[in-house]
Design a protein around this motif. Sequence first.
Motif, PDB file in Angstrom:
ATOM      1  N   ASN A  68       0.806  -1.225   0.000  1.00  0.00           N
ATOM      2  CA  ASN A  68       0.000   0.000   0.000  1.00  0.00           C
ATOM      3  C   ASN A  68       0.839   1.274   0.000  1.00  0.00           C
ATOM      4  O   ASN A  68       0.450   2.292   0.577  1.00  0.00           O
ATOM      5  N   ASN A  70       2.632   2.021  -3.156  1.00  0.00           N
ATOM      6  CA  ASN A  70       3.044   2.107  -4.560  1.00  0.00           C
ATOM      7  C   ASN A  70       4.478   1.613  -4.743  1.00  0.00           C
ATOM      8  O   ASN A  70       5.308   2.250  -5.388  1.00  0.00           O
ATOM      9  N   HIS A  71       4.773   0.484  -4.110  1.00  0.00           N
ATOM     10  CA  HIS A  71       6.025  -0.248  -4.301  1.00  0.00           C
ATOM     11  C   HIS A  71       7.262   0.437  -3.719  1.00  0.00           C
ATOM     12  O   HIS A  71       8.362   0.282  -4.226  1.00  0.00           O
ATOM     13  N   GLU A 100      -5.655   6.208  -2.006  1.00  0.00           N
ATOM     14  CA  GLU A 100      -4.724   6.713  -3.023  1.00  0.00           C
ATOM     15  C   GLU A 100      -4.147   8.061  -2.594  1.00  0.00           C
ATOM     16  O   GLU A 100      -2.970   8.348  -2.844  1.00  0.00           O
ATOM     17  N   LYS A 103      -1.427   7.359  -0.131  1.00  0.00           N
ATOM     18  CA  LYS A 103      -0.224   6.846  -0.796  1.00  0.00           C
ATOM     19  C   LYS A 103       0.619   7.992  -1.338  1.00  0.00           C
ATOM     20  O   LYS A 103       1.851   7.972  -1.262  1.00  0.00           O
ATOM     21  N   GLN A 104      -0.033   8.989  -1.909  1.00  0.00           N
ATOM     22  CA  GLN A 104       0.689  10.157  -2.419  1.00  0.00           C
ATOM     23  C   GLN A 104       1.308  10.953  -1.270  1.00  0.00           C
ATOM     24  O   GLN A 104       2.442  11.442  -1.376  1.00  0.00           O
ATOM     25  N   LYS A 107       4.547   9.370  -0.054  1.00  0.00           N
ATOM     26  CA  LYS A 107       5.663   9.730  -0.931  1.00  0.00           C
ATOM     27  C   LYS A 107       6.143  11.153  -0.657  1.00  0.00           C
ATOM     28  O   LYS A 107       7.351  11.421  -0.575  1.00  0.00           O
TER      29      LYS A 107
END
Length: 425
Positions: A68, A70-71, A100, A103-104, A107
């Motif tokens: 969860n 994005n790798h 989502e 997830k951003q 990062k």
Amino acid sequence: MKNCDVNYKNYLQILKEELVPAMGCTEPIAIAYAAAKATEVLGCIPERVIVEVSGNIIKNVKSVIVPNTNHLKGISAATAAGIIAGQAEKKLEVISYVTEEEKQKIKEYLGTCAIEVKMADTPFIFDIQMNVFYKDSSVKLRIVNYHTNIVLIEKCGEILYHKEATVSKEDGLSDKRLLNVEDIIDFANSVDIKDIEDIIGRQIEYNSSIAKEGLKNSYGANIGSVLLSTYGSDVKVRAKAKAAAGSDARMNGCELPVIIISGSGNQGMTASLPVIEYANELQVSKEKLYRALVISDLVTIHQKTGIGRLSAYCGAICAGAGSGAGIAYLYGGGYEEISHTIVNALSIVSGIVCDGAKASCAAKIAAGVDAGILGYYMYKNGQQFRDGDGIVKKGVEATISNIGKLAKDGMKETDKEIIKIMIGN
């Protein structure tokens, strides 16, 4: 074994404690859990983080994808995921629900927050200390010995929670030293299916689902697919392929949960999926499968008790021997057949090292399961490894004890050298 016996209750409790769900490799998930809990106590998103971990944590987090995210890989990614999206109350499913947008944000947080990772000078093989800071506030949270065992929570210098921890002793969990192969078989034969139905049923459901996903799509080195395309679809091949495929999926970003054993999803899948595959081939009853899985699970845990959660010794080897024991039981084997299967399997593959969680785990799992299957068929053909053959001693318990000494004590320097190699020292 009667359900009022102490051993009956203890063995059942061990299954309840050990067979729990987790998403992703459990060491990065433990880091995410520590980060989520520390952030919860801090009360806001930290602006600075210091993560201090033992060498074995570095080893098992370095190369594995954090689900969860994005790798994303590594300790910093696991920490950021726990801080931004973690739900501490879910423990080893702490980042099972991530949007989502989150997830951003994970990062972005990695790009803006200073996350410093240090190797801890600690006697604990399993040690995570999460230090989070925001302006004048700080929280220190420490986990030792196993993945959810918080031993310290300190906020702004004030100790909010503390409990003593002993090196290599899993305080708060059932005493696994009571385990032995003879009693494990007795328990498996006599346990009321209602007492284990939810635990084992969930193990079958979760681990079968991720194995199916691993074979359906491309993950890691696709060991399961390679096995099937190279060696065919005989049950012996399918048993290895299913376990390997589940591992490849789990190590490489699949977001399905697994049921773990001894803190390891790979061991949980290795102990269960080959037994399930053989049960399907032999068309045994649901009850027979459940009892066989109890044997495989507890034999795996029994071996790991003398080794510890983390080691230079590949834990999938213990689970491969466990699955061999479960398969022997499916064929009608009792104490003699199961004991010889375990000893034979351990004689073949003990010595495979753990160099962290990653794609090659799937291939090691295949080797461990193959040894478990071969160990059984050796005995059926009148062949066995005997007392004095290397590390083999007379009796299954003596051999298991020797494996524990080899893995825990004998491979200490091996473990240190593996870690040095992995971090480039």
